[in-house]
Design a protein around this motif. Structure first.
Motif, PDB file in Angstrom:
ATOM      1  N   UNK A  86       0.825  -1.212   0.000  1.00  0.00           N
ATOM      2  CA  UNK A  86       0.000   0.000   0.000  1.00  0.00           C
ATOM      3  C   UNK A  86       0.857   1.259   0.000  1.00  0.00           C
ATOM      4  N   UNK A  87       2.126   1.120   0.288  1.00  0.00           N
ATOM      5  CA  UNK A  87       3.025   2.279   0.369  1.00  0.00           C
ATOM      6  C   UNK A  87       3.296   2.801  -1.035  1.00  0.00           C
ATOM      7  N   UNK A  88       2.672   3.947  -1.379  1.00  0.00           N
ATOM      8  CA  UNK A  88       2.706   4.392  -2.769  1.00  0.00           C
ATOM      9  C   UNK A  88       3.310   5.777  -2.985  1.00  0.00           C
ATOM     10  N   UNK A  89       3.960   6.330  -1.996  1.00  0.00           N
ATOM     11  CA  UNK A  89       4.625   7.615  -2.192  1.00  0.00           C
ATOM     12  C   UNK A  89       5.887   7.422  -3.029  1.00  0.00           C
ATOM     13  N   UNK A  90       6.288   8.428  -3.779  1.00  0.00           N
ATOM     14  CA  UNK A  90       7.511   8.294  -4.584  1.00  0.00           C
ATOM     15  C   UNK A  90       8.717   7.832  -3.756  1.00  0.00           C
ATOM     16  N   UNK A  91       8.843   8.315  -2.528  1.00  0.00           N
ATOM     17  CA  UNK A  91       9.968   7.900  -1.677  1.00  0.00           C
ATOM     18  C   UNK A  91       9.882   6.415  -1.332  1.00  0.00           C
ATOM     19  N   UNK A  92       8.664   5.899  -1.137  1.00  0.00           N
ATOM     20  CA  UNK A  92       8.476   4.473  -0.848  1.00  0.00           C
ATOM     21  C   UNK A  92       8.905   3.630  -2.045  1.00  0.00           C
ATOM     22  N   UNK A  93       8.447   4.030  -3.217  1.00  0.00           N
ATOM     23  CA  UNK A  93       8.770   3.298  -4.439  1.00  0.00           C
ATOM     24  C   UNK A  93      10.274   3.334  -4.681  1.00  0.00           C
ATOM     25  N   UNK A  94      10.870   4.503  -4.513  1.00  0.00           N
ATOM     26  CA  UNK A  94      12.310   4.643  -4.694  1.00  0.00           C
ATOM     27  C   UNK A  94      13.071   3.730  -3.731  1.00  0.00           C
ATOM     28  N   UNK A  95      12.656   3.699  -2.468  1.00  0.00           N
ATOM     29  CA  UNK A  95      13.311   2.860  -1.456  1.00  0.00           C
ATOM     30  C   UNK A  95      13.235   1.381  -1.848  1.00  0.00           C
ATOM     31  N   UNK A  96      12.065   0.932  -2.285  1.00  0.00           N
ATOM     32  CA  UNK A  96      11.905  -0.469  -2.683  1.00  0.00           C
ATOM     33  C   UNK A  96      12.753  -0.845  -3.882  1.00  0.00           C
ATOM     34  N   UNK A  97      12.762   0.029  -4.879  1.00  0.00           N
ATOM     35  CA  UNK A  97      13.548  -0.256  -6.080  1.00  0.00           C
ATOM     36  C   UNK A  97      15.045  -0.158  -5.801  1.00  0.00           C
ATOM     37  N   UNK A  98      15.444   0.808  -4.987  1.00  0.00           N
ATOM     38  CA  UNK A  98      16.861   0.924  -4.647  1.00  0.00           C
ATOM     39  C   UNK A  98      17.339  -0.255  -3.792  1.00  0.00           C
ATOM     40  N   UNK A  99      16.433  -0.845  -3.013  1.00  0.00           N
ATOM     41  CA  UNK A  99      16.791  -2.026  -2.218  1.00  0.00           C
ATOM     42  C   UNK A  99      17.035  -3.229  -3.114  1.00  0.00           C
TER      43      UNK A  99
END
Length: 129
Positions: free
Chosen positions: A88-101
């Motif tokens: 459910x975490x859909x903020x740009x920072x959330x998406x960036x964190x997931x992809x960078x991980x």
């Protein structure tokens, strides 16, 4: 038949993802959080039965999604798995964190079942090459 480990702390979400994947022909396993996921994956690696992909929620007890993704990517026995964050975490920072991980793709809940199947299939195909 592709296999997927579904990692989410909410039983109803695991059931929803499992059902959609099984209807599309996938074999599905489940884990309740990041630590459970890593334990299962390491046991699977030892037995030579790793899944083709993992779906990972972000907000889970004991260990969240981005931390779990980073742990998978840092483990030589697991790092080639396809990983799709489903959260459910859909903020740009959330998406960036997931992809960078290290996630291959990021899908937000609620999701379209067809998008789920396509996204996981694409991630598996990309890792296979």
């Amino acid at each position: 038949m592709p296999t997927v480990l579904v990692v989410d702390d909410t039983a109803s979400i695991r059931f929803l993802i499992r059902t959609n994947l099984e209807l599309a022909g996938f074999e599905v396993g489940e884990a309740v959080d990041g630590l459970d996921c890593l334990e299962r994956l390491r046991a699977d690696a030892t037995s030579g039965t790793l899944p083709d992909a993992v779906t990972v929620d972000e907000m889970m007890p004991r260990q969240g999604g981005a931390e779990t993704v980073a742990a998978i990517r840092s483990d030589p026995a697991l790092q080639e798995l396809a990983i799709v964050m489903v959260t459910t975490q859909n903020l740009p920072a959330d998406i960036k964190r997931g992809l960078e991980a290290g996630a291959d793709a990021y899908l937000t809940k609620p999701f379209d079942p067809d998008d789920l199947i396509t996204t996981i299939g694409t991630a598996i195909d990309a890792r296979a090459h």
